[in-house]
Design an enzyme around this catalytic site. Structure first.
Site, PDB file in Angstrom:
ATOM      1  N   CYS A 225      71.070  54.360  40.307  1.00  0.00           N
ATOM      2  CA  CYS A 225      72.419  54.138  39.861  1.00  0.00           C
ATOM      3  C   CYS A 225      72.684  53.513  39.139  1.00  0.00           C
ATOM      4  CB  CYS A 225      73.681  53.794  40.961  1.00  0.00           C
ATOM      5  SG  CYS A 225      73.243  52.107  41.298  1.00  0.00           S
ATOM      6  N   ARG A 231      75.874  51.434  44.438  1.00  0.00           N
ATOM      7  CA  ARG A 231      76.059  52.934  45.774  1.00  0.00           C
ATOM      8  C   ARG A 231      74.516  53.237  45.625  1.00  0.00           C
ATOM      9  NH1 ARG A 231      77.299  56.508  40.562  1.00  0.00           N
ATOM     10  NH2 ARG A 231      77.205  54.875  39.746  1.00  0.00           N
ATOM     11  N   ASP A 342      81.463  56.577  40.960  1.00  0.00           N
ATOM     12  CA  ASP A 342      81.598  54.696  41.958  1.00  0.00           C
ATOM     13  C   ASP A 342      82.085  54.638  41.884  1.00  0.00           C
ATOM     14  OD1 ASP A 342      80.528  52.605  40.996  1.00  0.00           O
ATOM     15  OD2 ASP A 342      79.751  52.798  38.892  1.00  0.00           O
TER      16      ASP A 342
END
Length: 374
Positions: A225, A231, A342
């Site tokens: 990420c 994440r 996100d």
């Protein structure tokens, strides 16, 4: 007498390397330090040099010293998967790969006949190695071809010398020049692994243990990420838990079953904890993310990974802009080829939705993965 060059006292180590290259081009033998033992090296383009090397320890197997693991593909175009993993993760280092002659072609066929004969001294295949010693690496960069090295274990004397004085005492003036960099780091030979199309086995035990080799041959899953705090650490932890459940094992047993799971961030710093919200949302499933420490995505991580799973199309494209040859390894985590949003800066609901999306895609990934290994 051999010329012994104490590299640590040299005003210009590059001069010693250039002189060593000149000696090799003239057909002389040069002794180089490695991280394991000292090796006697010859230029494969010199019939005289190769003949001198063979006469030292015939019929001991010799090794082709490469600049990097990338170069192995030039000599083994159809490289077995395990050999590729061992080369990517074990080189440069104390590991020698033996590959069956039937697998070796490409630039090997361009070597002179005397060089090919020297490397085919036995029926155990052709040996390749990338040493981690900077002097040998720098020398190889100046040479037009790889170099041929003596075996690390002599049939007459056992392991090769660990320092320059032992080289001089054993071989005398048969070695023209000895690069002295003090005692070798390990002092034991590299581990020799013979690799076929479907399996590998240790033919000579050395520095690298069989346990380490098994781990080097694992399937590495790398989740990517941006900051490696939300994440990708969530995906890493969830993947471990779901995969362990599917395989009916504990999370910590996955590595011994051939799975290594990691995460990193495109713009991550080193050592940052997972976000509080990510910790909280995974705690609801009994997963402890408090010990997570972020790490940036590096070339080494990318080269070690077999499967790189990104959270967004932008992450994937950024990686492929720099490493287009990795296109077959880098893919989106989302099965629908979309982005996983996100949640950073959001509240519990945003993190719960992110976790749900990641988990759904991981379950699909695992359903495809595990049957292939059963």
């Amino acid at each position: 007498m051999s010329q012994i060059v104490e590299i640590r006292r040299s005003d210009d180590p590059r001069d010693a390397i250039h002189r060593a290259c000149h000696r090799l081009a003239e057909g002389d033998l040069v002794a180089f330090p490695t991280e394991t033992v000292y090796l006697i090296v010859a230029n494969p383009q010199s019939p005289e040099g190769v003949e001198k090397l063979v006469s030292l320890e015939s019929p001991a197997p010799r090794t082709l010293l490469l600049k990097s693991h990338f170069e192995l593909w030039d000599y083994v175009p159809k490289l077995p998967a395990n050999a590729d993993k061992l080369a990517r993760r074990g080189w440069p280092g104390p590991l020698t790969l033996g590959l069956n002659q039937s697998l070796v072609s490409g630039l090997f066929n361009d070597l002179a006949e005397h060089a090919r004969r020297a490397l085919l001294a036995d029926d155990k295949g052709i040996r390749f190695r990338v040493s981690a010693h900077p002097l040998l690496i720098d020398t190889l960069r100046l040479c037009p071809t790889p170099l041929i090295a003596s075996s690390e274990v002599s049939a007459l004397h056992g392991p090769m010398p660990r320092n320059a004085a032992e080289v001089a005492a054993r071989y005398g003036d048969r070695v023209s020049m000895i690069i002295d960099d003090g005692p070798c780091r390990y002092g034991d030979p590299s581990t020799v692994v013979n690799v076929s199309e479907k399996e590998w086995n240790v033919s000579e035990q050395g520095v690298v243990s069989e346990c380490t080799l098994k781990r080097l041959c694992s399937e590495v899953y790398l989740f990517i990420c941006t900051g490696n705090t939300c994440r990708s650490p969530m995906a890493e932890a969830l993947f471990r838990r779901l995969l362990a459940k599917q395989l009916k094992c504990q999370d910590e047993e996955l590595i011994d079953l051939g799975f290594n799971v990691l995460s990193a961030g495109m713009s991550a710093g080193s050592g940052s904890p997972a976000s509080r919200e990510a910790v909280n949302v995974l705690a609801e499933d009994g997963i402890d993310l408090r010990n997570h420490e972020s790490q940036p995505l590096t070339e080494r991580l990318l080269l070690h990974a077999d499967h790189v799973l990104t959270m967004t199309r932008g992450h994937r494209q950024s990686i492929l802009n720099l490493y287009p040859d990795l296109a077959d390894r880098v893919r989106l985590l989302s099965s629908e080829q979309g982005d996983i949003a996100d949640p950073y800066g959001g509240g519990p609901r945003d993190y719960a939705e992110c976790k749900e999306s990641i988990e759904k895609n991981l379950k699909m990934l695992i359903s495809q993965l595990v049957p292939l290994r059963s």
